[in-house]
Design a protein around this motif. Sequence first.
Motif, PDB file in Angstrom:
ATOM      1  N   PRO A   9       0.819  -1.224   0.000  1.00  0.00           N
ATOM      2  CA  PRO A   9       0.000   0.000   0.000  1.00  0.00           C
ATOM      3  C   PRO A   9       0.858   1.282   0.000  1.00  0.00           C
ATOM      4  CG  PRO A   9      -0.890  -1.565   1.580  1.00  0.00           C
ATOM      5  CD  PRO A   9       0.426  -2.114   1.110  1.00  0.00           C
ATOM      6  N   ALA A  10       1.985   1.251   0.684  1.00  0.00           N
ATOM      7  CA  ALA A  10       2.870   2.423   0.684  1.00  0.00           C
ATOM      8  C   ALA A  10       3.418   2.672  -0.715  1.00  0.00           C
ATOM      9  CB  ALA A  10       4.013   2.232   1.677  1.00  0.00           C
ATOM     10  N   LEU A  11       3.768   1.610  -1.422  1.00  0.00           N
ATOM     11  CA  LEU A  11       4.309   1.757  -2.772  1.00  0.00           C
ATOM     12  C   LEU A  11       3.301   2.304  -3.765  1.00  0.00           C
ATOM     13  CD1 LEU A  11       6.481  -1.479  -3.025  1.00  0.00           C
ATOM     14  CD2 LEU A  11       7.268   0.886  -2.731  1.00  0.00           C
ATOM     15  N   SER A  12       2.022   2.249  -3.432  1.00  0.00           N
ATOM     16  CA  SER A  12       1.001   2.792  -4.328  1.00  0.00           C
ATOM     17  C   SER A  12       0.868   4.312  -4.196  1.00  0.00           C
ATOM     18  CB  SER A  12      -0.354   2.125  -4.065  1.00  0.00           C
ATOM     19  OG  SER A  12      -0.881   2.562  -2.824  1.00  0.00           O
ATOM     20  N   MET A  13       1.522   4.875  -3.205  1.00  0.00           N
ATOM     21  CA  MET A  13       1.460   6.324  -2.979  1.00  0.00           C
ATOM     22  C   MET A  13       2.501   7.034  -3.840  1.00  0.00           C
ATOM     23  SD  MET A  13      -1.010   6.536  -0.940  1.00  0.00           S
ATOM     24  CE  MET A  13      -0.924   8.242  -0.470  1.00  0.00           C
ATOM     25  N   PRO A  14       2.339   8.362  -4.028  1.00  0.00           N
ATOM     26  CA  PRO A  14       3.339   9.109  -4.803  1.00  0.00           C
ATOM     27  C   PRO A  14       4.727   8.976  -4.178  1.00  0.00           C
ATOM     28  CG  PRO A  14       1.392  10.458  -4.423  1.00  0.00           C
ATOM     29  CD  PRO A  14       1.225   9.208  -3.595  1.00  0.00           C
ATOM     30  N   ARG A  15       5.733   8.983  -5.033  1.00  0.00           N
ATOM     31  CA  ARG A  15       7.131   8.848  -4.598  1.00  0.00           C
ATOM     32  C   ARG A  15       7.513   9.967  -3.637  1.00  0.00           C
ATOM     33  NH1 ARG A  15      10.944   6.385  -8.127  1.00  0.00           N
ATOM     34  NH2 ARG A  15      12.270   8.191  -7.814  1.00  0.00           N
ATOM     35  N   GLY A  16       8.486   9.682  -2.803  1.00  0.00           N
ATOM     36  CA  GLY A  16       9.031  10.700  -1.915  1.00  0.00           C
ATOM     37  C   GLY A  16       8.403  10.650  -0.533  1.00  0.00           C
ATOM     38  N   GLU A  17       8.283  11.835   0.074  1.00  0.00           N
ATOM     39  CA  GLU A  17       7.770  11.902   1.441  1.00  0.00           C
ATOM     40  C   GLU A  17       6.376  11.295   1.585  1.00  0.00           C
ATOM     41  OE1 GLU A  17       6.920  15.080   5.012  1.00  0.00           O
ATOM     42  OE2 GLU A  17       8.528  15.533   3.608  1.00  0.00           O
ATOM     43  N   PRO A  18       5.456  11.482   0.622  1.00  0.00           N
ATOM     44  CA  PRO A  18       4.139  10.836   0.785  1.00  0.00           C
ATOM     45  C   PRO A  18       4.240   9.309   0.916  1.00  0.00           C
ATOM     46  CG  PRO A  18       4.015  12.506  -0.924  1.00  0.00           C
ATOM     47  CD  PRO A  18       5.476  12.365  -0.561  1.00  0.00           C
ATOM     48  N   ARG A  19       5.162   8.717   0.200  1.00  0.00           N
ATOM     49  CA  ARG A  19       5.340   7.263   0.271  1.00  0.00           C
ATOM     50  C   ARG A  19       5.952   6.858   1.612  1.00  0.00           C
ATOM     51  NH1 ARG A  19       7.741   4.465  -4.982  1.00  0.00           N
ATOM     52  NH2 ARG A  19       5.759   5.279  -5.736  1.00  0.00           N
ATOM     53  N   VAL A  20       6.918   7.637   2.097  1.00  0.00           N
ATOM     54  CA  VAL A  20       7.537   7.358   3.396  1.00  0.00           C
ATOM     55  C   VAL A  20       6.481   7.469   4.494  1.00  0.00           C
ATOM     56  CG1 VAL A  20       9.247   8.175   5.079  1.00  0.00           C
ATOM     57  CG2 VAL A  20       9.836   8.056   2.652  1.00  0.00           C
ATOM     58  N   ARG A  21       5.660   8.520   4.420  1.00  0.00           N
ATOM     59  CA  ARG A  21       4.589   8.698   5.406  1.00  0.00           C
ATOM     60  C   ARG A  21       3.581   7.547   5.358  1.00  0.00           C
ATOM     61  NH1 ARG A  21       4.081  12.994   8.266  1.00  0.00           N
ATOM     62  NH2 ARG A  21       5.319  14.824   7.808  1.00  0.00           N
ATOM     63  N   ALA A  22       3.219   7.117   4.160  1.00  0.00           N
ATOM     64  CA  ALA A  22       2.269   6.005   4.029  1.00  0.00           C
ATOM     65  C   ALA A  22       2.844   4.739   4.659  1.00  0.00           C
ATOM     66  CB  ALA A  22       1.929   5.772   2.558  1.00  0.00           C
ATOM     67  N   LEU A  23       4.129   4.488   4.450  1.00  0.00           N
ATOM     68  CA  LEU A  23       4.775   3.330   5.067  1.00  0.00           C
ATOM     69  C   LEU A  23       4.640   3.400   6.590  1.00  0.00           C
ATOM     70  CD1 LEU A  23       6.834   0.852   4.693  1.00  0.00           C
ATOM     71  CD2 LEU A  23       8.552   2.559   5.314  1.00  0.00           C
ATOM     72  N   PHE A  24       4.951   4.552   7.144  1.00  0.00           N
ATOM     73  CA  PHE A  24       4.864   4.726   8.598  1.00  0.00           C
ATOM     74  C   PHE A  24       3.425   4.541   9.081  1.00  0.00           C
ATOM     75  CE2 PHE A  24       4.008   7.589  12.193  1.00  0.00           C
ATOM     76  CZ  PHE A  24       4.805   6.995  13.158  1.00  0.00           C
ATOM     77  N   GLU A  25       2.471   5.181   8.425  1.00  0.00           N
ATOM     78  CA  GLU A  25       1.071   5.097   8.854  1.00  0.00           C
ATOM     79  C   GLU A  25       0.536   3.669   8.788  1.00  0.00           C
ATOM     80  OE1 GLU A  25      -0.705   7.332  10.372  1.00  0.00           O
ATOM     81  OE2 GLU A  25       0.782   8.925  10.135  1.00  0.00           O
ATOM     82  N   LYS A  26       0.859   2.954   7.723  1.00  0.00           N
ATOM     83  CA  LYS A  26       0.402   1.562   7.593  1.00  0.00           C
ATOM     84  C   LYS A  26       1.062   0.677   8.648  1.00  0.00           C
ATOM     85  CE  LYS A  26      -2.249   2.116   4.021  1.00  0.00           C
ATOM     86  NZ  LYS A  26      -3.701   1.954   4.142  1.00  0.00           N
ATOM     87  N   TRP A  27       2.334   0.923   8.905  1.00  0.00           N
ATOM     88  CA  TRP A  27       3.063   0.131   9.906  1.00  0.00           C
ATOM     89  C   TRP A  27       2.503   0.415  11.292  1.00  0.00           C
ATOM     90  CZ3 TRP A  27       9.139   0.041   9.705  1.00  0.00           C
ATOM     91  CH2 TRP A  27       9.613  -1.053  10.437  1.00  0.00           C
ATOM     92  N   LEU A  28       2.217   1.671  11.570  1.00  0.00           N
ATOM     93  CA  LEU A  28       1.637   2.052  12.855  1.00  0.00           C
ATOM     94  C   LEU A  28       0.267   1.396  13.040  1.00  0.00           C
ATOM     95  CD1 LEU A  28       2.518   3.928  15.190  1.00  0.00           C
ATOM     96  CD2 LEU A  28       1.158   5.715  14.120  1.00  0.00           C
TER      97      LEU A  28
END
Length: 186
Positions: A9-28
């Motif tokens: 799901p994080a990889l489906s987000m726009p590259r860069g900070e939005p993707r990093v944030r999505a990774l964190f939010e999904k992991w949380l």
Amino acid sequence: EFVDTVIRPALSMPRGEPRVRALFEKWLASGRARLPGGCLFVKAATEFDEQAGPVRDQLVRDHRDLYESIAQIFRTGISEGHFRADADPEQFAADVDGVMLAFYHANRLLDDPAAETRARRAFEALLSAARAWPTDQPRRRRDHAAVSDDSNVRQPEPPPQLVDLLSDRLRVGGIAFEHFYRHGRA
């Protein structure tokens, strides 16, 4: 399961900070779910960290793959200009994993109601330390015929209280905040 609920799901987000944030939010969200038994990898890593054999070998491969995935997602933030060119993706991956392990233990073991807030603050500090400053961005020329040389123009200094607070209290990813804020580089 982690790959399907966090990484993809994080990889489906726009590259860069939005993707990093999505990774964190999904992991949380995954850590907040409090599934019976908890995180298999956290438990297995504690149990098999000193036991040689195929289970430990697979855990090592899985953890290295996780770190590489985080580092690669972070690298897209560097290439997009969201993070400093000299930021260390591997250090960022280790730091994010540390934040998530701390969250996991505070949330599950300690039942700390502030666990998520603390994890979010730590993550934001990591992003802030890695974020590209305006001087790191390539300058766009408005008038190609006459462009003044403004390379000597310095960015305004942050308030001294902020520098003092950060340099006294925070060290993230080996970056000394006082040096970073005063000189723009770690």
